[in-house]
Design a protein around this motif. Structure first.
Motif, PDB file in Angstrom:
ATOM      1  N   GLN A  38      24.238  -7.753  47.850  1.00  0.00           N
ATOM      2  CA  GLN A  38      24.044  -7.152  46.523  1.00  0.00           C
ATOM      3  C   GLN A  38      24.258  -5.644  46.575  1.00  0.00           C
ATOM      4  OE1 GLN A  38      20.809 -10.433  44.985  1.00  0.00           O
ATOM      5  NE2 GLN A  38      20.125  -8.362  45.098  1.00  0.00           N
ATOM      6  N   THR A  39      23.770  -5.002  47.624  1.00  0.00           N
ATOM      7  CA  THR A  39      23.941  -3.548  47.764  1.00  0.00           C
ATOM      8  C   THR A  39      25.414  -3.181  47.899  1.00  0.00           C
ATOM      9  OG1 THR A  39      21.775  -3.369  48.808  1.00  0.00           O
ATOM     10  CG2 THR A  39      23.297  -1.546  49.163  1.00  0.00           C
ATOM     11  N   TYR A  40      26.180  -3.929  48.701  1.00  0.00           N
ATOM     12  CA  TYR A  40      27.613  -3.658  48.852  1.00  0.00           C
ATOM     13  C   TYR A  40      28.323  -3.759  47.506  1.00  0.00           C
ATOM     14  CZ  TYR A  40      26.958  -4.241  53.911  1.00  0.00           C
ATOM     15  OH  TYR A  40      26.540  -4.118  55.198  1.00  0.00           O
ATOM     16  N   ILE A  41      28.016  -4.797  46.759  1.00  0.00           N
ATOM     17  CA  ILE A  41      28.671  -4.993  45.456  1.00  0.00           C
ATOM     18  C   ILE A  41      28.303  -3.860  44.506  1.00  0.00           C
ATOM     19  CG2 ILE A  41      28.762  -6.490  43.414  1.00  0.00           C
ATOM     20  CD1 ILE A  41      28.378  -8.869  45.374  1.00  0.00           C
ATOM     21  N   LEU A  42      27.030  -3.528  44.445  1.00  0.00           N
ATOM     22  CA  LEU A  42      26.592  -2.477  43.517  1.00  0.00           C
ATOM     23  C   LEU A  42      27.125  -1.105  43.927  1.00  0.00           C
ATOM     24  CD1 LEU A  42      22.934  -3.628  42.806  1.00  0.00           C
ATOM     25  CD2 LEU A  42      24.980  -3.982  41.412  1.00  0.00           C
ATOM     26  N   ALA A  82      29.452   1.114  41.575  1.00  0.00           N
ATOM     27  CA  ALA A  82      29.087   2.506  41.262  1.00  0.00           C
ATOM     28  C   ALA A  82      30.225   3.454  41.598  1.00  0.00           C
ATOM     29  CB  ALA A  82      27.820   2.892  42.025  1.00  0.00           C
ATOM     30  N   SER A  83      30.955   3.178  42.693  1.00  0.00           N
ATOM     31  CA  SER A  83      32.088   4.044  43.053  1.00  0.00           C
ATOM     32  C   SER A  83      33.218   3.923  42.029  1.00  0.00           C
ATOM     33  CB  SER A  83      32.601   3.705  44.453  1.00  0.00           C
ATOM     34  OG  SER A  83      33.290   2.471  44.457  1.00  0.00           O
ATOM     35  N   MET A  84      33.223   2.817  41.275  1.00  0.00           N
ATOM     36  CA  MET A  84      34.215   2.630  40.220  1.00  0.00           C
ATOM     37  C   MET A  84      33.684   3.122  38.874  1.00  0.00           C
ATOM     38  SD  MET A  84      35.411  -1.238  41.308  1.00  0.00           S
ATOM     39  CE  MET A  84      36.373  -1.480  39.840  1.00  0.00           C
ATOM     40  N   GLY A  85      32.469   3.670  38.867  1.00  0.00           N
ATOM     41  CA  GLY A  85      31.889   4.173  37.624  1.00  0.00           C
ATOM     42  C   GLY A  85      31.234   3.094  36.781  1.00  0.00           C
ATOM     43  N   LEU A  86      30.902   1.961  37.388  1.00  0.00           N
ATOM     44  CA  LEU A  86      30.299   0.847  36.656  1.00  0.00           C
ATOM     45  C   LEU A  86      28.802   0.761  36.945  1.00  0.00           C
ATOM     46  CD1 LEU A  86      32.939  -1.904  37.426  1.00  0.00           C
ATOM     47  CD2 LEU A  86      32.696  -0.624  35.310  1.00  0.00           C
ATOM     48  N   THR A  87      28.072   0.320  35.944  1.00  0.00           N
ATOM     49  CA  THR A  87      26.656   0.020  36.120  1.00  0.00           C
ATOM     50  C   THR A  87      26.491  -1.475  35.910  1.00  0.00           C
ATOM     51  OG1 THR A  87      26.078   2.197  35.249  1.00  0.00           O
ATOM     52  CG2 THR A  87      24.331   0.536  35.334  1.00  0.00           C
ATOM     53  N   LEU A  88      26.284  -2.184  37.018  1.00  0.00           N
ATOM     54  CA  LEU A  88      26.190  -3.639  36.982  1.00  0.00           C
ATOM     55  C   LEU A  88      24.894  -4.110  37.629  1.00  0.00           C
ATOM     56  CD1 LEU A  88      29.766  -4.675  38.216  1.00  0.00           C
ATOM     57  CD2 LEU A  88      28.965  -4.606  35.861  1.00  0.00           C
ATOM     58  N   CYS A  90      32.462  -3.948  31.700  1.00  0.00           N
ATOM     59  CA  CYS A  90      33.568  -3.359  32.447  1.00  0.00           C
ATOM     60  C   CYS A  90      34.881  -3.801  31.808  1.00  0.00           C
ATOM     61  CB  CYS A  90      33.516  -3.739  33.920  1.00  0.00           C
ATOM     62  SG  CYS A  90      33.701  -5.484  34.250  1.00  0.00           S
ATOM     63  N   THR A  91      35.940  -3.079  32.145  1.00  0.00           N
ATOM     64  CA  THR A  91      37.255  -3.451  31.638  1.00  0.00           C
ATOM     65  C   THR A  91      37.808  -4.595  32.487  1.00  0.00           C
ATOM     66  OG1 THR A  91      38.440  -1.932  33.084  1.00  0.00           O
ATOM     67  CG2 THR A  91      37.679  -1.052  30.962  1.00  0.00           C
ATOM     68  N   GLU A  92      38.861  -5.205  31.987  1.00  0.00           N
ATOM     69  CA  GLU A  92      39.484  -6.309  32.714  1.00  0.00           C
ATOM     70  C   GLU A  92      40.063  -5.825  34.044  1.00  0.00           C
ATOM     71  OE1 GLU A  92      40.258 -10.047  33.712  1.00  0.00           O
ATOM     72  OE2 GLU A  92      39.174  -9.485  31.908  1.00  0.00           O
ATOM     73  N   ALA A  93      40.630  -4.625  34.071  1.00  0.00           N
ATOM     74  CA  ALA A  93      41.202  -4.074  35.302  1.00  0.00           C
ATOM     75  C   ALA A  93      40.096  -3.835  36.330  1.00  0.00           C
ATOM     76  CB  ALA A  93      41.950  -2.780  35.008  1.00  0.00           C
ATOM     77  N   GLN A  94      38.949  -3.277  35.895  1.00  0.00           N
ATOM     78  CA  GLN A  94      37.829  -3.046  36.805  1.00  0.00           C
ATOM     79  C   GLN A  94      37.287  -4.375  37.339  1.00  0.00           C
ATOM     80  OE1 GLN A  94      35.514  -0.780  33.967  1.00  0.00           O
ATOM     81  NE2 GLN A  94      35.810   1.131  35.140  1.00  0.00           N
TER      82      GLN A  94
END
Length: 160
Positions: A94-98, A102-108, A132-136
């Motif tokens: 979970q930490t790796y994914i988050l 976060a490095s992509m500017g997403l809050t998930l 998030c966008t489809e590309a992200q």
């Protein structure tokens, strides 16, 4: 229990005294040698008498119960260790994914489902929640597939 031990010791002492008395009263010669052997046999029988009274079935049941308790304790520890390892792997996944999000500017939010089909538990499925966008989404899906071995078909996305 102490009465039983006391009785056992008293019987051994009594046999020792009787054999010593008998040997002292018997004159030297062949009869004395035979009486010495008989006295020794009596002493051995007296010393081993608790074994004659031993309940073999009860001893076997006790040994089996102790072995089962040891096995239960051992497997209980193994199960607890496996659960701890699973929790650690889940948290790290979970930490790796988050961190990547976060490095992509997403809050998930990420929820990882674990499976255990071998020596170690492994991340099986992930549910991601957030906008998030489809590309992200495609970039993050590919990252999860390549780095965490969770294929796209086992990745669920929920838009909030």
């Amino acid at each position: 229990m102490s009465d039983a031990i006391r009785g056992y010791l008293l019987s051994i002492v009594a046999v020792c005294l009787l054999t010593a008395l008998a040997r002292s009263l018997i004159p030297e010669g062949g009869v004395r040698r035979v009486s010495s052997v008989v006295c020794a046999l009596l002493l051995v029988l007296c010393a081993l008498s608790p074994l004659l009274q031993l309940d073999i079935d009860a001893v076997a049941q006790s040994i089996a119960r102790i072995q089962m308790e040891n096995e239960t304790l051992r497997t209980g520890v193994a199960v607890k260790n496996r659960e701890l390892v699973s929790q650690i792997i889940k948290q790290n996944t979970q930490t790796y994914i988050l961190d990547k999000a976060a490095s992509m500017g997403l809050t998930l939010q990420a929820e990882v489902e674990m499976r255990d089909a071998g020596d170690y538990p492994y991340p099986y499925r992930v549910t991601l929640s957030g906008m998030c966008t489809e590309a992200q989404r495609q970039v993050l899906t590919r990252y999860i597939e390549e780095n965490l071995a969770i294929p796209a078909e086992r990745q669920a996305w929920n838009d909030r």
